[in-house]
Design a protein around this motif. Structure first.
Motif, short mmCIF file in Angstrom:
data_model
loop_
_atom_site.label_atom_id
_atom_site.label_comp_id
_atom_site.label_asym_id
_atom_site.label_seq_id
_atom_site.Cartn_x
_atom_site.Cartn_y
_atom_site.Cartn_z
N VAL A 56 0.88 -1.16 -0.10
CA VAL A 56 -0.11 -0.04 -0.01
C VAL A 56 0.96 1.16 0.07
CG1 VAL A 56 -1.76 1.19 1.47
CG2 VAL A 56 -1.78 -1.40 1.08
N THR A 57 0.96 2.05 -0.99
CA THR A 57 1.80 3.20 -1.42
C THR A 57 1.45 4.19 -0.77
OG1 THR A 57 1.15 3.40 -3.58
CG2 THR A 57 2.98 2.14 -3.34
N PRO A 58 2.19 5.27 0.07
CA PRO A 58 1.69 6.37 0.45
C PRO A 58 1.01 7.33 -0.38
CG PRO A 58 4.18 6.09 0.93
CD PRO A 58 3.78 5.11 -0.26
N LEU A 59 0.26 8.38 0.11
CA LEU A 59 -0.42 9.33 -0.81
C LEU A 59 0.16 10.57 -0.22
CD1 LEU A 59 -2.37 10.53 -3.04
CD2 LEU A 59 -3.96 10.52 -1.16
N GLN A 60 1.15 11.31 -0.77
CA GLN A 60 2.00 12.22 0.02
C GLN A 60 1.63 13.83 -0.39
OE1 GLN A 60 6.11 11.33 -0.53
NE2 GLN A 60 6.77 12.68 0.84
N LYS A 61 1.43 14.63 0.22
CA LYS A 61 1.50 16.17 -0.15
C LYS A 61 2.52 16.53 -1.03
CE LYS A 61 -0.33 20.72 1.11
NZ LYS A 61 -0.80 21.53 2.18
N VAL B 285 -1.73 19.34 -3.83
CA VAL B 285 -1.34 18.54 -4.86
C VAL B 285 -0.91 17.30 -4.16
CG1 VAL B 285 0.40 18.13 -6.43
CG2 VAL B 285 -0.59 20.32 -6.44
N LEU B 286 -1.48 16.11 -4.31
CA LEU B 286 -0.91 15.05 -3.68
C LEU B 286 -0.36 13.91 -4.84
CD1 LEU B 286 -4.34 14.82 -1.63
CD2 LEU B 286 -2.28 15.28 -0.80
N VAL B 287 0.68 13.29 -4.16
CA VAL B 287 1.21 12.18 -5.17
C VAL B 287 1.06 10.77 -4.64
CG1 VAL B 287 3.55 12.81 -4.09
CG2 VAL B 287 3.25 11.57 -6.32
N LYS B 288 0.61 10.06 -5.25
CA LYS B 288 0.41 8.40 -5.29
C LYS B 288 1.79 7.90 -5.56
CE LYS B 288 -1.75 4.69 -3.80
NZ LYS B 288 -1.93 4.59 -2.43
N ARG B 289 2.58 7.44 -4.54
CA ARG B 289 4.02 7.03 -4.68
C ARG B 289 4.13 5.44 -5.19
NH1 ARG B 289 7.84 10.16 -2.07
NH2 ARG B 289 9.22 8.65 -3.06
N GLU B 290 3.70 5.18 -6.20
CA GLU B 290 3.95 3.75 -6.76
C GLU B 290 5.28 3.49 -7.06
OE1 GLU B 290 1.41 1.18 -7.45
OE2 GLU B 290 0.92 2.49 -5.74
N GLN C 117 -7.28 6.55 1.26
CA GLN C 117 -6.41 7.52 1.74
C GLN C 117 -7.07 8.84 1.93
OE1 GLN C 117 -3.34 6.26 -0.92
NE2 GLN C 117 -2.18 5.20 0.73
N ASP C 118 -7.79 9.19 0.86
CA ASP C 118 -8.58 10.53 0.84
C ASP C 118 -9.76 10.60 0.04
OD1 ASP C 118 -9.08 13.14 0.33
OD2 ASP C 118 -7.10 14.06 0.24
N ALA C 119 -10.92 10.44 0.65
CA ALA C 119 -12.15 10.41 0.06
C ALA C 119 -12.71 11.64 -0.51
CB ALA C 119 -13.17 9.92 0.78
N HIS C 120 -11.77 12.68 -0.28
CA HIS C 120 -12.24 14.07 -0.80
C HIS C 120 -11.79 14.79 -1.90
CE1 HIS C 120 -14.73 14.21 2.93
NE2 HIS C 120 -13.57 13.78 3.59
N LEU C 121 -11.08 13.61 -2.66
CA LEU C 121 -10.21 14.19 -3.97
C LEU C 121 -11.48 14.72 -4.80
CD1 LEU C 121 -8.28 11.27 -4.28
CD2 LEU C 121 -7.25 13.46 -3.62
N ASP C 122 -11.03 15.92 -5.81
CA ASP C 122 -11.59 16.37 -6.82
C ASP C 122 -11.28 15.79 -8.15
OD1 ASP C 122 -13.34 18.73 -5.35
OD2 ASP C 122 -11.27 19.36 -4.69
N ARG C 123 -10.06 15.76 -8.50
CA ARG C 123 -9.65 15.17 -9.53
C ARG C 123 -8.58 14.06 -9.34
NH1 ARG C 123 -11.86 19.25 -13.46
NH2 ARG C 123 -12.18 21.07 -12.06
N ILE C 124 -8.23 13.17 -10.17
CA ILE C 124 -7.16 12.28 -10.15
C ILE C 124 -6.67 12.11 -11.66
CG2 ILE C 124 -6.50 9.74 -9.73
CD1 ILE C 124 -9.13 9.38 -7.99
N PHE C 125 -5.38 12.39 -11.66
CA PHE C 125 -4.76 12.36 -13.00
C PHE C 125 -3.96 11.12 -12.88
CE2 PHE C 125 -5.82 16.50 -11.96
CZ PHE C 125 -5.89 17.32 -13.38
N VAL C 126 -3.91 10.37 -14.03
CA VAL C 126 -3.37 8.95 -14.21
C VAL C 126 -2.70 8.90 -15.74
CG1 VAL C 126 -3.90 6.55 -14.27
CG2 VAL C 126 -5.44 8.04 -12.96
N PRO C 127 -1.38 8.23 -15.63
CA PRO C 127 -0.69 8.43 -17.27
C PRO C 127 -1.33 7.20 -17.93
CG PRO C 127 0.50 7.07 -15.31
CD PRO C 127 -0.51 7.87 -14.70
#
Length: 514
Positions: free
Chosen positions: A31-36, A48-53, A176-186
């Motif tokens: 389970v990787t961190p979601l880091q500000k 801005v939050l980064v999902k650290r895969e 980790q954060d249910a209040h996100l507005d947008r998620i950006f995925v490659p």
């Protein structure tokens, strides 16, 4: 070991959700961190939050999908082993998954694959077979071996079990954060984007999911335009983790139905995002790993987004160390913090001082010049910017008002890749010259093939090579030949390398042409 149930060919969103919830990926994945990102959040006016895969055991999200599919194989399939084709993160995911599941794995990799990647596959327990000049040839060999040896072929993205495995990342994000507005995925082949989008939109449809593609590998945009998956004529290899010629059928169906938007970014923007990640969280992302952040930054600017909670996926960190040189060179341009210009100044004492005074104290980052004649000098100059494109336009206008001839080269790829390192070399006599840019395969014999095909028939008047840590090197070559030469064109086709005629490029005309 948890059971992973087989999925139908085109699962419904609820079937994908159940598969993600029941996925056994955590037998091997983390389970990787979601880091500000504190600095970037302040700069962009959003959280801005980064999902650290990059924190996965193989430093990439690819482990999720590979393990999910391989765990769902029958005992008979597991006994025969698996095969795949990959030069990157998928290869390592398959190798480690196979080792954990007690299976054999064969990874077919192009012969030009960097040693660091081959060594990583072997370190994770996989057998590496070097075959073919490119990924397509390696994949064809892997499929051939699957038929001959009864291996199971593990696709990198276009399989429901792989997609469901990638969907586990979406489950973590919501926890980790249910209040996100947008998620950006490659987006490369679309496995991660499809898995994240279908899970997010099924559970919390108010969260927007934005796909991000590299401009030179935008297979999803091409498919959306055509209405179905299509082959790109060519793909750029700087962000090699997403250098996919054709999006998958199932990944396209899901991306088309569940992504809210798709945006593309260029290589310079990716380089700037790599720098952002390092400066903020000390992560060294591979280019494809920073793609989602590059897209987020562009999307914020285009849509004037403020005060939102935005997450992006750092999808991988298997960076070829030598590629950092290119990233360092280009990140300032990607952030619009540097302008590159060709400026004609008088050939007399004090000209450089007068020029710099006109810039009003702005920092000059680069100044390339060589004496050409007694009247004027053409300089290649870089200027640091603090206000991006607007300031660039101000500087050009200011120089025009000061009586200087100026050409903006900030968006000229040939100028940025080659000419800035070659300024000052003109032929000593007038020659009929044509200029071409080439992509050379980074493999033994590539230069010899070029010389045998072209160099023995026409005089090479200019040659400049740049390697950027990818499967292709950038080459600029000049030839003494007339405007039209059918025989030369025939030999170019015989050579088979990607090439473009650059004879009329302004950077060439200013600094290198006779």
């Amino acid at each position: 070991m948890a059971e992973s149930l087989p999925l139908p060919a085109a699962p419904s969103p609820s079937e994908y959700l159940r598969a993600a919830l029941r996925s056994p990926v955590y037998e091997v994945a983390e389970v990787t961190p979601l880091q500000k990102m504190e600095k970037l959040s302040a700069r962009l006016g959003n959280q801005v939050l980064v999902k650290r895969e990059d924190r996965q055991p193989v430093h990439s999200f690819k482990l999720r999908g590979a393990y999910a599919m391989m765990a769902s194989l029958t005992e008979e399939q597991k006994a025969h082993g698996v095969v795949t084709a990959s030069a990157g993160n998928h290869a390592q995911g398959v190798a480690l998954s196979a080792t954990r599941l007690g299976m054999t794995s064969l990874i077919v990799m192009p012969v030009s694959t960097a040693d660091i990647k081959v060594d990583a596959v072997r370190r994770f327990g996989g057998q590496a077979l070097l075959y073919g000049a490119n990924f397509d040839e390696a994949k064809a060999k892997a499929i051939e071996l699957a038929r001959e040896q009864n291996y199971t072929f593990v696709p990198p993205f276009d399989h429901p079990a792989v997609i469901a495995g990638q969907g586990t990342l979406a489950m973590e994000l919501l926890q980790q954060d249910a209040h996100l507005d947008r998620i950006f995925v490659p987006v490369g082949g679309g496995g991660l984007a499809a898995g994240v989008a279908v899970v997010i939109k099924h559970l919390m449809p108010q969260i927007q999911v934005i796909g991000v593609e590299a401009e030179d590998s935008a297979c999803l945009c091409a498919a959306l335009k055509a209405g179905h998956p299509v082959d790109l004529a060519r793909v750029g290899l700087f962000a090699e983790g997403v250098a996919v010629k054709r999006i998958g059928d199932e990944t396209f169906r899901l991306c088309r139905d569940y992504l809210d938007d798709v945006i593309t970014v260029d290589s310079d923007a990716i380089c700037a995002a790599v720098k952002d990640l390092f400066e903020d969280v000390r992560a060294i992302a591979e280019p494809a790993g920073a793609l989602a952040l590059a897209g987020m930054k562009k999307y914020i600017q285009l849509h004037n987004i403020q005060g939102e909670r935005l997450a992006h996926v750092l999808s991988g960190a298997n960076m070829n160390f030598h590629g950092l040189r290119y990233v360092s060179e280009r990140c300032e341009l990607g952030e619009q913090r540097e302008a590159l210009m060709a400026v004609t100044i008088p050939e007399r004492k004090g000209s450089f001082l007068t020029f710099c005074q006109l810039l009003g104290g702005r920092a000059v980052t680069e100044f390339n010049y060589r004496y050409a004649d007694g009247d004027n000098a053409c300089i290649f100059v870089g200027v640091r910017l603090t206000r991006g494109h607007e300031e660039r336009e101000e500087i050009i206008s200011l120089l025009h008002q000061g009586g200087y001839q100026v050409v903006d080269l900030s968006d000229d790829e040939m100028a940025k890749t080659h000419v800035r390192y070659m300024v000052g070399g003109r032929p000593s006599k007038p020659i009929r010259e044509r200029l071409y840019s080439f992509e050379f395969p980074e493999s033994q014999g590539a230069l010899l093939k070029f010389l045998h095909t072209l160099g023995t028939h026409w005089n090479i008047s200019l040659f400049h090579y740049r390697s950027h840590g990818t499967d292709y090197g950038r080459v600029l070559a000049g030839f003494e030949l007339p405007e039209q030469d059918a025989e030369f064109e025939r030999h170019l086709r015989e050579l088979g390398y990607e090439c473009h005629d650059e004879t009329r490029n302004p950077a060439f005309r200013f600094f290198l042409a006779g």
